[in-house]
Design an enzyme around this catalytic site. Structure first.
Site, short mmCIF file in Angstrom:
data_model
loop_
_atom_site.label_atom_id
_atom_site.label_comp_id
_atom_site.label_asym_id
_atom_site.label_seq_id
_atom_site.Cartn_x
_atom_site.Cartn_y
_atom_site.Cartn_z
N GLU A 180 5.51 0.20 -13.68
CA GLU A 180 4.40 -0.71 -14.01
C GLU A 180 4.54 -1.32 -15.41
OE1 GLU A 180 2.00 -1.74 -12.12
OE2 GLU A 180 1.48 -0.24 -10.61
N ARG A 196 2.09 0.50 4.90
CA ARG A 196 2.23 -0.74 5.71
C ARG A 196 3.41 -0.70 6.66
NH1 ARG A 196 4.88 -4.71 1.08
NH2 ARG A 196 6.20 -3.04 0.28
N ARG A 256 9.75 6.75 -14.12
CA ARG A 256 10.48 5.53 -13.75
C ARG A 256 10.49 4.53 -14.89
NH1 ARG A 256 7.45 5.53 -8.95
NH2 ARG A 256 5.79 5.49 -10.46
N ASN A 257 9.41 4.48 -15.69
CA ASN A 257 9.41 3.58 -16.84
C ASN A 257 10.46 4.01 -17.86
OD1 ASN A 257 7.11 1.58 -16.45
ND2 ASN A 257 6.16 3.53 -15.90
N VAL A 286 8.44 1.53 -8.31
CA VAL A 286 7.54 0.81 -9.20
C VAL A 286 7.67 1.32 -10.64
CG1 VAL A 286 5.11 0.47 -9.77
CG2 VAL A 286 5.87 0.31 -7.41
N TYR A 288 10.62 8.31 -0.45
CA TYR A 288 10.10 8.85 -1.71
C TYR A 288 9.95 10.37 -1.61
CZ TYR A 288 8.80 3.95 -2.12
OH TYR A 288 8.84 2.58 -2.14
N LYS A 299 0.54 3.45 -21.60
CA LYS A 299 1.64 4.36 -21.97
C LYS A 299 2.96 3.98 -21.31
CE LYS A 299 1.65 6.50 -17.87
NZ LYS A 299 2.75 6.62 -16.91
N SER A 343 5.52 7.47 -3.85
CA SER A 343 5.63 8.82 -4.41
C SER A 343 4.27 9.45 -4.69
CB SER A 343 6.39 8.80 -5.75
OG SER A 343 7.40 7.88 -5.74
N PHE A 344 3.39 8.68 -5.34
CA PHE A 344 2.16 9.33 -5.76
C PHE A 344 1.20 9.50 -4.60
CE2 PHE A 344 -1.62 10.00 -8.54
CZ PHE A 344 -1.14 11.15 -9.12
N1 LIG Z 1 4.92 8.26 -9.16
C1 LIG Z 1 4.19 8.84 -10.09
O1 LIG Z 1 4.63 9.82 -10.72
C2 LIG Z 1 2.81 8.32 -10.38
C3 LIG Z 1 1.90 9.18 -10.98
C4 LIG Z 1 0.62 8.71 -11.26
C5 LIG Z 1 0.30 7.39 -10.96
N2 LIG Z 1 1.21 6.60 -10.40
C6 LIG Z 1 0.84 5.21 -10.13
O2 LIG Z 1 0.69 5.04 -8.72
C7 LIG Z 1 0.97 3.68 -8.37
C8 LIG Z 1 1.92 3.71 -7.21
O3 LIG Z 1 3.10 4.29 -7.68
P1 LIG Z 1 4.13 5.12 -6.80
O4 LIG Z 1 4.85 6.01 -7.73
O5 LIG Z 1 3.48 5.74 -5.64
O6 LIG Z 1 5.09 3.90 -6.37
P2 LIG Z 1 6.35 3.96 -5.44
O7 LIG Z 1 7.32 2.97 -5.97
O8 LIG Z 1 6.81 5.36 -5.26
O9 LIG Z 1 5.77 3.45 -4.04
C9 LIG Z 1 5.05 2.27 -3.92
C10 LIG Z 1 4.51 2.21 -2.50
O10 LIG Z 1 3.65 1.08 -2.39
C11 LIG Z 1 3.99 0.39 -1.19
N3 LIG Z 1 3.62 -1.00 -1.31
C12 LIG Z 1 4.14 -1.95 -2.11
N4 LIG Z 1 3.53 -3.12 -1.90
C13 LIG Z 1 2.61 -2.90 -0.94
C14 LIG Z 1 1.66 -3.73 -0.27
N5 LIG Z 1 1.55 -5.01 -0.56
N6 LIG Z 1 0.86 -3.17 0.65
C15 LIG Z 1 0.99 -1.86 0.95
N7 LIG Z 1 1.87 -1.02 0.38
C16 LIG Z 1 2.67 -1.55 -0.56
C17 LIG Z 1 5.48 0.59 -1.05
O11 LIG Z 1 5.88 0.36 0.28
C18 LIG Z 1 5.60 2.05 -1.45
O12 LIG Z 1 5.32 2.89 -0.36
C19 LIG Z 1 1.55 3.02 -9.64
O13 LIG Z 1 0.56 2.24 -10.24
C20 LIG Z 1 1.89 4.18 -10.53
O14 LIG Z 1 1.78 3.88 -11.90
C21 LIG Z 1 2.46 7.02 -10.07
O1 LIG Z 2 7.19 7.41 -13.27
P1 LIG Z 2 6.24 6.62 -14.12
O2 LIG Z 2 6.89 6.12 -15.38
O3 LIG Z 2 5.55 5.56 -13.35
O4 LIG Z 2 5.12 7.63 -14.62
C1 LIG Z 2 4.46 8.39 -13.65
C2 LIG Z 2 3.12 8.90 -14.14
O5 LIG Z 2 2.32 7.82 -14.56
C3 LIG Z 2 3.21 9.94 -15.19
O6 LIG Z 2 1.93 10.43 -15.46
#
Ligand SMILES: NC(=O)c1ccc[n+]([C@@H]2O[C@H](COP(=O)([O-])OP(=O)(O)OC[C@H]3O[C@@H](n4cnc5c(N)ncnc54)[C@H](O)[C@@H]3O)[C@@H](O)[C@H]2O)c1
Ligand SMILES: O=P(O)(O)OC[C@H](O)CO
Length: 340
Positions: free
Chosen positions: A281, A35, A255-256, A279, A52, A191, A14-15
């Site tokens: 975290e 990947r 998601r948390n 995810v 996503y 957080k 997503s991010f």
């Molecule tokens: N989604 C949000 O709103 C948001 C905002 C800010 C920060 N973040 C942070 O960004 C990070 C990623 O979150 P997300 O929301 O994108 O997660 P997500 O669950 O949407 O996606 C995770 C991605 O990582 C990939 N992945 C998992 N294991 C892997 C590996 N070994 N090698 C390569 N790719 C792999 C998955 O295939 C997937 O595409 C987290 O630490 C999260 O806290 C997320």
């Molecule tokens: O969806 P969460 O709980 O991983 O939170 C996403 C971002 O960290 C919010 O800033």
């Protein structure tokens, strides 16, 4: 960084997808590394991420790729949006290619072994890279749908902060700079744990007073912990501290929060995590944080309480009883401005 050079985003979740689109909107060619070849192909042909941010169009300047080595070679600025469980394992084999690059972690987690934040892992893998973090109240879907949003880029490398501001700053996305990389990154990781609690409270029908108490006492705990680790407490009053705490503890899009909500509905932790399928975290961070708080002897009753419910067989009623009947405390006792 030259204008023609592509920018890398590692992680097709997503991010990563949201950040890649923001960069593309600002006119940059983006290599979005993931990947899974099927996911990449799907983005190439359908211009949507199949898994996503459904419904969000991925712009033409975002080029999906599964070739990490070529991506790293082609780019000087690299955003890392991998889950904390994957970051080290994904990048370690490419350490030799990371020297001199700008590596900006957006990952909000902590590695249990050594209590390492993601930028510290990047630093360990690539001692000659330039390191920063991006963190703030940034729900991916809202970023992707152009809700007015602010974030923080943190690094002692001012030029890196300026580069990130230049490439990401836009009509709906505002980037503030900070020199406190550790505080900004710690806020983003901590957080998540409190968002699980907030989700539980919401599912149990607790009111707004409760939510407000939870957020404020969470801020107290986070800050107390951070100060013990030598962080600047003032950072926790900014976007990457209280800002991110508020959004994650109040939004059903977090998601948390969703994991906590499912727990409040009576699901087990495993059921809650698998129902989410993304995810969260905070589930790992709670274990790491509980250990570290004990080691450092930092008073963190909310963390201890959530850990007891999730992993020690205690009921929520028991924990709420302990928390509410605890010895009376002083309100704002956690910020010492000595030295700051
Ligand atoms: N989604 C949000 O709103 C948001 C905002 C800010 C920060 N973040 C942070 O960004 C990070 C990623 O979150 P997300 O929301 O994108 O997660 P997500 O669950 O949407 O996606 C995770 C991605 O990582 C990939 N992945 C998992 N294991 C892997 C590996 N070994 N090698 C390569 N790719 C792999 C998955 O295939 C997937 O595409 C987290 O630490 C999260 O806290 C997320
Ligand atoms: O969806 P969460 O709980 O991983 O939170 C996403 C971002 O960290 C919010 O800033």
């Amino acid at each position: 960084m030259t204008r023609q050079q592509p920018i890398a985003v590692l992680g097709g979740g997503s991010f990563g997808t949201a950040i890649a689109n923001l960069l593309a909107e600002n006119g940059h060619h983006v290599l979005l590394w993931m990947r899974d070849p099927e996911q990449a192909e799907s983005i190439r042909t359908l211009r949507q991420n199949p898994r996503y941010l459904k419904g969000v169009e991925i712009l033409a300047q975002v080029e999906p790729t599964t070739d990490l080595s070529s991506t790293l070679d082609a780019c000087e600025l690299i955003f890392v949006a991998l889950p904390s469980s994957a970051l080290r394992q994904a990048l370690q084999p490419f350490a030799a290619q990371l020297g001199g690059k700008m590596l900006v972690s957006t990952t909000k987690g902590i590695e249990a072994d050594g209590f390492m934040l993601m930028s510290q892992i990047l630093e360990q893998i690539a001692p000659h890279a330039r390191i920063g973090v991006l963190s703030g109240p940034n729900l991916a879907r809202e970023v992707a749908e152009h809700a007015l949003t602010a974030t923080v880029v943190a690094s002692q490398d001012e030029a890196l902060c300026r580069s990130v501001q230049q490439v990401l700053h836009g009509r709906t996305f505002r980037v503030y700079a900070s020199a406190d990389r550790f505080g900004v990154e710690l806020g983003g990781a901590l957080k998540n744990v409190y968002a699980i609690m907030a989700g539980m409270a919401a599912a149990l029908g607790m009111g707004e007073n409760t939510r407000s108490m939870l957020i404020t006492r969470a801020l107290a705990e986070m800050t107390r912990f951070a100060v013990k680790l030598g962080a600047n407490p003032m950072t926790f009053l900014g976007l990457a501290g209280v800002g991110d705490l508020i959004v994650t503890c109040t939004s059903q899009k977090s998601r948390n929060f969703q994991v906590g909500y499912a727990l409040g509905e009576g699901l087990s932790l495993d059921e809650a995590v698998s129902r989410l399928g993304e995810v969260a975290e905070g589930v790992n961070t709670i274990k790491v944080l509980k250990c570290k708080a004990e080691e450092l002897q930092v008073y963190m009753p909310l963390v201890a309480g959530l850990h007891a419910v999730l992993f020690e067989g205690r009921t929520l009623d028991q924990i709420i009883g302990v928390l509410m009947r605890g010895e009376p405390k002083t309100d704002v006792d956690f910020i010492s401005t000595d030295g700051f």
